[in-house]
Design a protein around this motif. Structure first.
Motif, PDB file in Angstrom:
ATOM      1  N   ARG A 159      33.975  25.144  44.551  1.00 50.94           N
ATOM      2  CA  ARG A 159      33.572  26.204  43.616  1.00 50.94           C
ATOM      3  C   ARG A 159      33.779  27.582  44.230  1.00 50.94           C
ATOM      4  N   TYR A 160      33.481  27.697  45.528  1.00 49.18           N
ATOM      5  CA  TYR A 160      33.681  28.981  46.206  1.00 49.18           C
ATOM      6  C   TYR A 160      35.154  29.386  46.192  1.00 49.18           C
ATOM      7  N   LEU A 161      36.042  28.446  46.493  1.00 44.66           N
ATOM      8  CA  LEU A 161      37.474  28.748  46.479  1.00 44.66           C
ATOM      9  C   LEU A 161      37.948  29.083  45.068  1.00 44.66           C
ATOM     10  N   ASP A 162      37.483  28.332  44.082  1.00 40.52           N
ATOM     11  CA  ASP A 162      37.875  28.615  42.701  1.00 40.52           C
ATOM     12  C   ASP A 162      37.458  30.023  42.284  1.00 40.52           C
ATOM     13  N   ASN A 163      36.240  30.411  42.668  1.00 37.93           N
ATOM     14  CA  ASN A 163      35.754  31.742  42.295  1.00 37.93           C
ATOM     15  C   ASN A 163      36.566  32.836  42.966  1.00 37.93           C
ATOM     16  N   ASN A 164      36.894  32.647  44.249  1.00 36.56           N
ATOM     17  CA  ASN A 164      37.657  33.676  44.961  1.00 36.56           C
ATOM     18  C   ASN A 164      39.113  33.698  44.537  1.00 36.56           C
ATOM     19  N   VAL A 165      39.637  32.565  44.078  1.00 35.68           N
ATOM     20  CA  VAL A 165      40.997  32.554  43.552  1.00 35.68           C
ATOM     21  C   VAL A 165      41.040  33.235  42.187  1.00 35.68           C
ATOM     22  N   SER A 166      40.042  32.968  41.370  1.00 34.88           N
ATOM     23  CA  SER A 166      40.010  33.549  40.029  1.00 34.88           C
ATOM     24  C   SER A 166      39.684  35.038  40.054  1.00 34.88           C
ATOM     25  N   TYR A 167      38.829  35.468  41.015  1.00 28.85           N
ATOM     26  CA  TYR A 167      38.413  36.861  41.107  1.00 28.85           C
ATOM     27  C   TYR A 167      38.768  37.405  42.489  1.00 28.85           C
ATOM     28  N   SER A 168      39.582  38.444  42.517  1.00 25.94           N
ATOM     29  CA  SER A 168      39.967  39.086  43.766  1.00 25.94           C
ATOM     30  C   SER A 168      38.875  40.055  44.210  1.00 25.94           C
ATOM     31  N   THR A 169      38.812  40.290  45.522  1.00 27.99           N
ATOM     32  CA  THR A 169      37.781  41.145  46.111  1.00 27.99           C
ATOM     33  C   THR A 169      38.393  42.471  46.531  1.00 27.99           C
ATOM     34  N   ILE A 170      37.679  43.556  46.230  1.00 23.14           N
ATOM     35  CA  ILE A 170      38.137  44.904  46.575  1.00 23.14           C
ATOM     36  C   ILE A 170      37.003  45.626  47.294  1.00 23.14           C
ATOM     37  N   GLU A 171      37.261  46.061  48.534  1.00 22.32           N
ATOM     38  CA  GLU A 171      36.332  46.884  49.304  1.00 22.32           C
ATOM     39  C   GLU A 171      36.785  48.339  49.142  1.00 22.32           C
ATOM     40  N   LEU A 172      35.909  49.164  48.561  1.00 23.15           N
ATOM     41  CA  LEU A 172      36.283  50.538  48.221  1.00 23.15           C
ATOM     42  C   LEU A 172      35.305  51.529  48.837  1.00 23.15           C
TER      43      LEU A 172
END
Length: 349
Positions: free
Chosen positions: A236-249
Motif C-alpha cells: 500500500r505504501y508503494l502504491d500510494n507513493n507511485v500514485s502520488y509524487s512528493t514535492i519538498e518546497l
C-alpha cells in the motif's frame, strides 16, 4: 470381284478409322472437361483460402492499428515520450506494469511572499493534491515557509510548470525518480506464498484433534498473518507513493532592501563601517549594563535598606569617640613642689 472386295475392304478401313478417331476425340473431350473441372475447383478453394487469409490479415491489421491508437491514451502520452509526467503515467499504467516513484525539491524566492503563497495553494487545489507538512516563520526580516506536497503522478510535471509561473526572482528545482518495480513484484510473490501457507494452516487446524497441535498451528498462523499484514502495508505504501509524487518546497522572501545592500570599497567606506561597528558595540555594552542594573536593583535596594542605618549608627559612634578624644578635663592643683610656695589666691582642693 477382286476390285469390289478391295473397295469394300477400303470402306471398312475408312469406317473403322472414323470410329477410332471419334472415340479418341470423345475421350479427349471428357478428359478436358474433367481436367477443367478439377482446376476450377482447386482455383475456387485457393481463392477462398486467400480471401480468408486476407480477412484475417485485415483483422489483425485493424487490431494492431486500434492497439497503437489506444496506446497513447493508455499510457498518458505519445510513443516518443517526453515529460516526466508522461513517464510517471506510464509507470502507473497496466501495460508496462512499472512502479516509479518521483520526488522533487523546489526553492522559490518570491517577489511578493503573500501573493506567492496564495498562488501556491491554488495550484495545489487545481492539481488535486494536498499538503502533508507545513511550517512557516520570519527570521531576521526574512519570510520563509516549507511545504511537503503530494500530487497525482499523472500531473506531476504540470504542477511544477504551474509553480514556475508564480512571480519569482529565483526558481530552483531538482527532480529524481526511483524504480520500485522489482521490489513490488517480490512483495506480491511473497504475499501469495504467505497466503498459501495461511490456507494450509487453517486446513490443518480444522483437522487437528490434539490441543498441542492446535496451539502450534495457532502460533504459526499468527506469525504468517503478521507477515501478510506487513507485506500488504508495504505494498500500500508503494502504491500510494507511485500514485502520488512528493514535492519538498521552500518559499521565501528576503528582507526588503537586503539585495541592494553592498559593501563599499575604499578608505571612507572602511572608516564608516568601523564607526558603525563601534557605535553598535557601545550600544550593546550599554544595553548589557542596563540589563544588569535592572536585574540587580532589588538586591541593591535590600542592601541599602539594611546597610544605611548600620552605616549611620557607626558614623555617629565614631563622631562621639573623636569628640571625647579632643575635649580634655581640667587638671586639679597639686601640692607645693620642692622650694615653691603655694599661691594664696588659687583655691584648694
Amino acid at each position: 470381284m477382286r476390285n469390289k472386295t478391295k473397295w469394300y475392304t477400303f470402306l471398312l478401313m475408312i469406317m473403322a478409322l472414323a470410329l477410332i478417331l471419334g472415340g479418341c476425340s470423345e475421350a479427349s473431350s471428357n478428359m478436358d472437361s474433367k481436367g477443367n473441372g478439377g482446376t476450377n475447383s482447386a482455383t475456387t478453394g485457393a481463392t477462398e483460402q486467400m480471401s480468408v487469409s486476407e480477412n484475417k490479415a485485415v483483422t489483425a491489421t485493424e487490431g494492431a492499428a486500434a492497439s497503437s491508437a489506444e496506446a497513447p491514451s493508455a499510457v498518458g502520452g505519445s510513443a516518443d515520450g517526453g515529460s516526466v509526467g508522461e513517464i510517471a503515467a506510464e509507470g502507473t499504467g497496466t501495460g508496462l506494469n512499472q512502479k516509479l516513484i518521483y520526488k522533487a525539491n523546489l526553492t522559490i524566492e518570491a517577489v511578493d511572499y503573500d501573493k506567492a503563497a496564495t498562488a501556491l495553494r491554488n495550484a495545489i487545489h487545481q492539481a488535486s493534491g494536498y499538503i502533508l507538512q507545513f511550517q512557516d516563520g520570519q527570521y531576521n526580516g526574512e519570510k520563509s515557509s516549507t511545504y511537503t506536497i503530494k500530487v497525482p503522478a499523472a500531473g506531476f510535471m504540470d504542477f511544477i510548470d504551474r509553480l514556475d509561473g508564480i512571480e519569482h526572482k529565483k526558481f530552483e528545482r531538482q527532480i529524481s525518480g526511483t524504480d520500485v518495480t522489482e521490489e513490488y513484484v517480490d512483495l506480491q510473490s511473497r504475499l501469495k506464498a504467505q497466503q498459501v501457507v495461511e490456507q494450509r494452516l487453517l486446513a490443518f487446524m480444522d483437522k487437528a484433534t490434539k490441543a498441542d497441535d492446535l496451539v502450534k498451528f495457532s502460533e504459526q498462523l499468527a506469525t504468517v498473518q503478521e507477515n501478510i499484514e506487513r507485506l500488504k502495508g508495504r505494498i500500500r505504501y508503494l502504491d500510494n507513493n507511485v500514485s502520488y509524487s512528493t514535492i519538498e518546497l521552500r518559499l521565501y522572501q528576503p528582507e526588503a532592501g537586503a539585495d541592494t545592500k553592498s559593501v563599499e570599497d575604499g578608505l571612507g567606506g572602511k572608516m564608516s563601517q568601523a564607526l558603525n561597528d563601534s557605535v553598535d558595540a557601545m550600544v550593546t555594552v550599554l544595553q548589557g549594563l542596563l540589563i544588569f542594573v535592572a536585574g540587580a536593583l532589588p538586591i541593591l535596594l535590600l542592601v541599602a535598606i539594611i546597610g544605611l542605618p548600620i552605616y549611620w549608627l557607626r558614623g555617629r559612634h565614631r563622631s562621639k569617640q573623636s569628640f571625647r578624644a579632643h575635649v580634655k578635663p581640667p587638671i586639679a592643683p597639686t601640692a607645693k613642689e620642692d622650694g615653691q610656695e603655694e599661691d594664696p589666691d588659687q583655691p584648694k582642693g
